[in-house]
Write an enzyme that holds these catalytic residues in place. Structure first.
Site, PDB file in Angstrom:
ATOM      1  N   SER A 268     -59.144  94.122  76.547  1.00 42.27           N
ATOM      2  CA  SER A 268     -57.850  93.507  77.307  1.00 42.27           C
ATOM      3  C   SER A 268     -58.152  93.701  78.802  1.00 42.27           C
ATOM      4  O   SER A 268     -59.091  94.550  79.208  1.00 42.27           O
ATOM      5  CB  SER A 268     -56.576  94.459  77.241  1.00 42.27           C
ATOM      6  OG  SER A 268     -55.599  94.329  78.088  1.00 42.27           O
TER       7      SER A 268
ATOM      8  N   LYS B 116     -58.905 100.217  75.274  1.00 43.44           N
ATOM      9  CA  LYS B 116     -59.474  98.977  75.544  1.00 43.44           C
ATOM     10  C   LYS B 116     -60.731  99.071  76.527  1.00 43.44           C
ATOM     11  O   LYS B 116     -61.670  98.364  76.218  1.00 43.44           O
ATOM     12  CB  LYS B 116     -58.187  98.029  76.294  1.00 43.44           C
ATOM     13  CG  LYS B 116     -57.322  97.712  75.594  1.00 43.44           C
ATOM     14  CD  LYS B 116     -57.643  97.039  74.293  1.00 43.44           C
ATOM     15  CE  LYS B 116     -56.363  96.674  73.406  1.00 43.44           C
ATOM     16  NZ  LYS B 116     -56.670  96.131  72.306  1.00 43.44           N
TER      17      LYS B 116
ATOM     18  N   TYR C  25     -53.330 103.051  76.266  1.00 39.08           N
ATOM     19  CA  TYR C  25     -53.692 101.813  75.640  1.00 39.08           C
ATOM     20  C   TYR C  25     -54.831 101.536  76.637  1.00 39.08           C
ATOM     21  O   TYR C  25     -56.061 100.724  75.957  1.00 39.08           O
ATOM     22  CB  TYR C  25     -52.508 100.825  75.940  1.00 39.08           C
ATOM     23  CG  TYR C  25     -52.832  99.335  75.668  1.00 39.08           C
ATOM     24  CD1 TYR C  25     -52.872  98.878  74.298  1.00 39.08           C
ATOM     25  CD2 TYR C  25     -52.912  98.332  76.668  1.00 39.08           C
ATOM     26  CE1 TYR C  25     -53.141  97.393  74.150  1.00 39.08           C
ATOM     27  CE2 TYR C  25     -53.470  97.035  76.493  1.00 39.08           C
ATOM     28  CZ  TYR C  25     -53.292  96.712  75.121  1.00 39.08           C
ATOM     29  OH  TYR C  25     -53.690  95.338  74.865  1.00 39.08           O
TER      30      TYR C  25
END
Ligand SMILES: NC(=O)c1ccc[n+]([C@@H]2O[C@H](COP(=O)([O-])OP(=O)(O)OC[C@H]3O[C@@H](n4cnc5c(N)ncnc54)[C@H](O)[C@@H]3O)[C@@H](O)[C@H]2O)c1
Length: 259
Positions: A141, A158, A154
């Site tokens: 991401s 990533k 998160y």
């Protein structure tokens, strides 16, 4: 068709970007294993694939669980043969600054985003080694390189997925297995719609998401799937260890004070 004869396993494929990748892969001639938590949702995607003339298999599995992952990979092999392509797409995204998330959020996020990727890769690599070819693509991401608010845990996963693609490429390149990552910006997806629906002014916020990307809009699922098709196909035969940005210029945007 660009993926004719290939067998692909796509995780998190019951909805959103994973579903888009699975449908697109099938259209390009791949037999697709549709992996997600809920087998009924997987079946719905496989129905779409077969209705369009493609081949797919619904594989309900929690990718944090080794036995479930091994079973899903074995079932796909029994149906269609050696798995040539793995897309590690499933992820969860606990929101909040670090101190606002719980250790349980942390474990779940690392469990799906990293352990799941590890287990799925581990399940397909022996077959790819025996075949002397394969393509593994991790879903990273823009948050893997850019600090966006409220996404610390998160974002850490990533960033790790890009590192994993790089390191794996060094180990496996000489055996014909390529490993890459894709790092999208904001994508017009159910995840975005759910997020916007929970806000007080969804329309204004949506405009801000569009404006945040130098290209002037968020991305479409197909625009991400296009890059996965390239990386899964033999067209990318000299590409390994890379992270492809699919973010409308977001990750390279500079800012300068203006009059
Ligand atoms: N939507 C975006 O704007 C965006 C931007 C950048 C990156 N991404 C990444 O793209 C990928 C897909 O995003 P999305 O928006 O389609 O997300 P989504 O939440 O719509 O889909 C994720 C899927 O993963 C599945 N899943 C979750 N935990 C699982 C588990 N333990 N085992 C098996 N399946 C599991 C879910 O059931 C769901 O179907 C994710 O890796 C996400 O981080 C999304």
């Amino acid at each position: 068709m660009r993926l004719q004869g290939k067998v692909a396993l796509v995780t998190g494929a019951a909805r959103g970007i994973g579903r888009g990748i699975a449908l697109r892969f099938a259209k390009e001639g791949a037999a697709v294993g549709v992996v997600d938590l809920d087998e009924a949702q997987c079946l719905a995607v496989v129905d779409e694939i077969t209705a369009a003339g493609g081949a797919g298999l619904a594989l309900g599995a929690d990718i944090r669980d080794e036995a479930q992952v091994e079973r899903a990979a074995a079932r796909l092999r029994e149906h269609f043969g050696t798995i040539n392509v793995l897309v590690n797409n499933a992820a969860v995204m606990p929101a909040g600054a670090l101190h606002e998330t719980s250790p349980e959020d942390f474990d779940r996020c690392l469990g799906v985003n990293l352990r799941g990727t590890y287990l799925c890769s581990r399940a397909v690599i022996p077959g790819m080694l025996a075949a002397g070819q394969g393509s593994i693509i991790h879903m990273s991401s823009v948050t893997g390189t850019l600090g966006l608010p409220g996404l610390a845990v998160y974002s850490a996963t990533k960033a790790a997925l890009s590192g994993l693609a790089r390191a794996m490429s060094t180990d496996y390149a000489r055996f014909g297995i390529r490993t890459n990552a894709v790092a999208p910006g904001t994508i017009d997806s159910p995840m975005l719609h759910d997020f916007l629906a929970a806000q007080s002014n969804p329309e204004a916020l949506r405009r801000q998401f569009d404006a945040m990307h130098p290209i002037g809009r968020v991305g479409q699922i197909d625009e991400v799937a296009n890059v996965f098709v390239f990386l899964a196909s033999d067209e990318s035969s000299f590409v390994t260890g890379a992270t492809y940005s699919v973010d409308g210029g977001l990750s390279v945007k500079g800012e300068q004070p203006q009059d």
